[in-house]
Design an enzyme around this catalytic site. Structure first.
Site, PDB file in Angstrom:
ATOM      1  N   CYS A 163      33.356  47.541 -18.843  1.00 13.93           N
ATOM      2  CA  CYS A 163      34.506  46.368 -19.020  1.00 13.93           C
ATOM      3  C   CYS A 163      35.235  46.602 -17.772  1.00 13.93           C
ATOM      4  CB  CYS A 163      35.021  46.253 -20.292  1.00 13.93           C
ATOM      5  SG  CYS A 163      35.892  47.569 -20.984  1.00 13.93           S
TER       6      CYS A 163
ATOM      7  N   ARG B   1      34.765  36.362 -15.023  1.00 10.96           N
ATOM      8  CA  ARG B   1      35.694  37.769 -14.319  1.00 10.96           C
ATOM      9  C   ARG B   1      34.180  38.376 -13.852  1.00 10.96           C
ATOM     10  NH1 ARG B   1      39.154  41.504 -17.859  1.00 10.96           N
ATOM     11  NH2 ARG B   1      39.498  42.633 -15.620  1.00 10.96           N
TER      12      ARG B   1
END
Length: 273
Positions: free
Chosen positions: A231, A175
């Site tokens: 995040c 990611r």
């Protein structure tokens, strides 16, 4: 080095407040159902989306509630600033860390994340109950620690090289590199960010408090650096924030809005690769 993560064996469990932060990102009511089926005696339940986020805001997928809302939560929960507070979830999860960070933000410095999840605590003989008696409300006045909170504006200045801080992305390497993005509409990362997958903080389903994690972190960020962790939505970055504090990093902030907030505006810059 700060004491953040604790084993219940290390603690005096008399005259403490317990917070149950169990949650599932796949089933938002699973944690509450588990709480109703059994929880540590006298524990309060804090729901990630109802208590620890303001889902009406447009600042990422789990926006931080306003200080006024958090004050009401602390008071409804009967908390005082000097209370010893133990927070648990299922073990090795980010939800107790999210609750712990919010308590730190509010000035409840005598709060700890338990290493053990609920099932392990129960197996160890910690009293369990199904009773959900309400707490006696308090009139606590939080002492906000804004030094651990990174605003979007602070992150923008960090990207521009104006704060001297380092951005640290807690998501998976895939990611981070923008190779996959299962949740957010734009793949990539905040420009200039480094990467430390929060899953590396764990071993055998619990947070790893051996020197190994500290050594791994020190290969990525220096102890004297200012660090901003993020995040996808500010949840899994919370255990990374907590572990940095546990291993002696003093200047750490959490960007609660995180990547989902970063990409929420038009013409935003992201990095890939």
């Amino acid at each position: 080095m700060s004491d953040v993560f604790k084993s219940v064996n290390e603690l005096d469990t008399k005259d403490v407040k317990w917070i149950d932060a169990r949650f599932s990102l796949q089933d938002s009511e699973l944690g509450r159902k588990k709480f109703e089926e059994g929880h540590i005696k006298e524990a309060l339940y804090w729901h990630l989306e109802n208590d620890l986020s303001d889902m009406t805001k447009k600042a990422g997928r789990h926006p931080l509630p306003a200080k006024e809302s958090l004050t009401l939560l602390f008071r409804k929960s009967g908390l005082e600033l000097d209370d010893q507070i133990f927070i648990y979830d299922d073990g090795g999860s980010p939800f107790a860390a999210r609750a712990w960070w919010i308590l730190q933000y509010g000035g409840f410095k005598n709060s700890f994340i338990l290493q053990e999840g609920f099932e392990e605590l129960a197996a160890m003989g910690v009293p369990v109950s199904k009773s959900t008696d309400p707490s006696v409300p308090s009139n606590v006045v939080p002492v906000w620690d804004d030094s651990i909170f990174a605003t979007r504006e602070f992150v923008e200045k960090t990207v521009e090289g104006k704060t001297g801080n380092v951005l640290l992305d807690a998501r998976s390497a895939e990611r981070y590199r923008g190779e996959v993005e299962p949740i957010d509409p734009i793949a990539g990362r905040i420009p200039g960010a480094l990467n430390f997958d929060w899953e590396q903080l764990k071993k055998d389903g619990s947070f790893n408090l051996s020197d190994t994690v500290g050594e791994q972190l020190s290969e990525i960020v220096k102890h004297d650096e200012g660090i901003v962790v993020y995040c996808g939505s500010g949840v899994t970055a919370a255990p990374l924030f907590a572990m940095l504090k546990q291993t002696g990093y003093e200047h750490v902030k959490l960007y609660v809005g995180s990547y989902s907030d970063w990409i929420s505006r038009e013409f935003v810059e992201v990095a890939k690769g």
